[in-house]
Motif scaffolding. Sequence first.
Motif, PDB file in Angstrom:
ATOM      1  N   TRP A 142       0.838  -1.211   0.000  1.00  0.00           N
ATOM      2  CA  TRP A 142       0.000   0.000   0.000  1.00  0.00           C
ATOM      3  C   TRP A 142       0.869   1.256   0.000  1.00  0.00           C
ATOM      4  N   ALA A 143       1.970   1.232   0.746  1.00  0.00           N
ATOM      5  CA  ALA A 143       2.846   2.402   0.850  1.00  0.00           C
ATOM      6  C   ALA A 143       3.449   2.789  -0.488  1.00  0.00           C
ATOM      7  N   GLN A 144       3.588   1.838  -1.403  1.00  0.00           N
ATOM      8  CA  GLN A 144       4.195   2.119  -2.711  1.00  0.00           C
ATOM      9  C   GLN A 144       3.218   2.789  -3.672  1.00  0.00           C
ATOM     10  N   GLN A 145       1.937   2.796  -3.319  1.00  0.00           N
ATOM     11  CA  GLN A 145       0.930   3.367  -4.207  1.00  0.00           C
ATOM     12  C   GLN A 145       0.899   4.894  -4.095  1.00  0.00           C
ATOM     13  N   THR A 146       0.411   5.541  -5.121  1.00  0.00           N
ATOM     14  CA  THR A 146       0.315   6.999  -5.149  1.00  0.00           C
ATOM     15  C   THR A 146      -0.697   7.477  -4.120  1.00  0.00           C
ATOM     16  N   SER A 147      -0.413   8.613  -3.496  1.00  0.00           N
ATOM     17  CA  SER A 147      -1.332   9.199  -2.521  1.00  0.00           C
ATOM     18  C   SER A 147      -2.688   9.478  -3.155  1.00  0.00           C
ATOM     19  N   GLY A 148      -3.748   9.081  -2.460  1.00  0.00           N
ATOM     20  CA  GLY A 148      -5.093   9.258  -2.986  1.00  0.00           C
ATOM     21  C   GLY A 148      -5.540  10.702  -3.053  1.00  0.00           C
ATOM     22  N   ARG A 149      -5.133  11.524  -2.071  1.00  0.00           N
ATOM     23  CA  ARG A 149      -5.554  12.925  -2.014  1.00  0.00           C
ATOM     24  C   ARG A 149      -4.376  13.875  -2.236  1.00  0.00           C
ATOM     25  N   GLY A 150      -3.212  13.322  -2.559  1.00  0.00           N
ATOM     26  CA  GLY A 150      -2.102  14.133  -2.995  1.00  0.00           C
ATOM     27  C   GLY A 150      -1.370  14.905  -1.924  1.00  0.00           C
ATOM     28  N   ARG A 151      -1.574  14.563  -0.644  1.00  0.00           N
ATOM     29  CA  ARG A 151      -0.915  15.334   0.406  1.00  0.00           C
ATOM     30  C   ARG A 151       0.200  14.537   1.077  1.00  0.00           C
ATOM     31  N   ALA A 152      -0.133  13.448   1.701  1.00  0.00           N
ATOM     32  CA  ALA A 152       0.837  12.595   2.393  1.00  0.00           C
ATOM     33  C   ALA A 152       0.200  11.228   2.566  1.00  0.00           C
ATOM     34  N   LYS A 153       0.973  10.292   3.094  1.00  0.00           N
ATOM     35  CA  LYS A 153       0.451   8.977   3.456  1.00  0.00           C
ATOM     36  C   LYS A 153       0.966   8.657   4.842  1.00  0.00           C
ATOM     37  N   VAL A 154       0.126   7.995   5.647  1.00  0.00           N
ATOM     38  CA  VAL A 154       0.504   7.654   7.022  1.00  0.00           C
ATOM     39  C   VAL A 154       0.199   6.188   7.264  1.00  0.00           C
ATOM     40  N   LEU A 155       1.211   5.464   7.705  1.00  0.00           N
ATOM     41  CA  LEU A 155       1.057   4.063   8.097  1.00  0.00           C
ATOM     42  C   LEU A 155       1.152   4.001   9.619  1.00  0.00           C
ATOM     43  N   LEU A 156       0.114   3.486  10.269  1.00  0.00           N
ATOM     44  CA  LEU A 156       0.040   3.442  11.734  1.00  0.00           C
ATOM     45  C   LEU A 156      -0.023   1.985  12.172  1.00  0.00           C
ATOM     46  N   LEU A 157       0.945   1.565  12.987  1.00  0.00           N
ATOM     47  CA  LEU A 157       0.960   0.199  13.520  1.00  0.00           C
ATOM     48  C   LEU A 157       0.775   0.258  15.025  1.00  0.00           C
ATOM     49  N   HIS A 158      -0.269  -0.379  15.527  1.00  0.00           N
ATOM     50  CA  HIS A 158      -0.609  -0.331  16.950  1.00  0.00           C
ATOM     51  C   HIS A 158      -1.059  -1.705  17.439  1.00  0.00           C
ATOM     52  N   PRO A 159      -0.465  -2.185  18.546  1.00  0.00           N
ATOM     53  CA  PRO A 159       0.787  -1.715  19.136  1.00  0.00           C
ATOM     54  C   PRO A 159       1.961  -2.425  18.471  1.00  0.00           C
ATOM     55  N   ALA A 160       3.064  -1.700  18.340  1.00  0.00           N
ATOM     56  CA  ALA A 160       4.244  -2.315  17.734  1.00  0.00           C
ATOM     57  C   ALA A 160       4.776  -3.457  18.586  1.00  0.00           C
ATOM     58  N   ASP A 161       4.427  -3.463  19.895  1.00  0.00           N
ATOM     59  CA  ASP A 161       4.809  -4.584  20.767  1.00  0.00           C
ATOM     60  C   ASP A 161       4.284  -5.912  20.232  1.00  0.00           C
ATOM     61  N   ALA A 162       3.205  -5.852  19.436  1.00  0.00           N
ATOM     62  CA  ALA A 162       2.574  -7.081  18.941  1.00  0.00           C
ATOM     63  C   ALA A 162       3.204  -7.594  17.655  1.00  0.00           C
ATOM     64  N   LEU A 163       4.196  -6.877  17.108  1.00  0.00           N
ATOM     65  CA  LEU A 163       4.882  -7.364  15.903  1.00  0.00           C
ATOM     66  C   LEU A 163       5.613  -8.665  16.216  1.00  0.00           C
TER      67      LEU A 163
END
Length: 364
Positions: A142-163
């Motif tokens: 998903w991160a490699q795809q073009t921004s849908g609204r042309g501003r930025a992209k944010v990937l949020l992982l919660h909680p990283a302890d669970a990785l």
Amino acid sequence: MAKADAALRDGPAAPLGVQPDGQLPLPWLADGLAAARQLAGAHALLIHGPAGAGHFDMAVLLAQTLLCESVPAGTAAARACGRCASCHLVATRAHPDLRLVLPAALRVQRGWTDEDDYIAPKGEAKPSRELRIDQVRAAIDWAQQTSGRGRAKVLLLHPADALNLSAANALLKTLEEPPGQMRVLLTSADPEHLLPTVRSRCQRLRIALPPVDQARAWLLGQGLDAPEALLALAGGSPLEALAWVQEGFTPALLSGLPRRVAAGDAAALQGRPIPRVVELLLKLAHDAQVQAAGGAPRFFAAAGLPGGTDLAALRTWQQALLRVARHDEHPWSAALLVESLVSQAAAVWPAPAPARGASLHSAR
């Protein structure tokens, strides 16, 4: 309960981000938002602090601020407006440039059952509490795809302890070199639990539990009366205190619980999740030891704790609780397990022997 497990008890599901009236979902996060302005250029940010401080809400607030369309691009705003189209899309989990990656168990807990990966994978009895490699790989695609609204992209992982280990390793390249205007936000109640290679690729933002007065005021606003006992049980976290109430642990029940447990009465704990029961009993065992050593209990009121503790029996009981805590996913017979754990408490607080006169009178 381990810190990683505590992080998986995500507070009550509420609207995401700044609301249209400008209110924050959790008022004590204002200081964290202000501090985040100093880290506006961070491409990977680790949001950390004590369990129950509001890690997920903080991460969503930052994501919403990065995506807010009322903020001029390239500037560091204090917070999102809460009113623009982008803020509304974040609040409704429909923003094309925000990816929320949570364990399946948390999705179910929050009622997010519309995602493809919320259910238990084939062959598993229930939703996973881990962040899996397939979730991370899908997020990287998903991160490699073009921004849908042309501003930025944010990937949020919660909680990283669970990785899990594979998922954490798969994330490393994206953390080091996010594509385009991508930002990665991770949350953790215990950063030392994370791989050093993950920690080293992130800047850190620490958030804290609210002061007692602010926590109490917030709980009163949620409809709780006299929340002091619940705050003590929750270690000062209002989110955790509210979760206890929503699970049926009222102040009245909690005030009488130590003496009922000491008497071997398990009725108040039957029918409740084993991890919660074990956590509660471990807190009682902690306070019993502290009180026996002449200290002030942390979780329960001193007046409600029975005296006459047998320290040897207390240590045996605590070890039994810890063994169960390490295997709380085991398919226990819940009713029998709770009965057994509470029955062992009767040896911790042995009933006093009757007075000699009373014994003679009873024998007649």
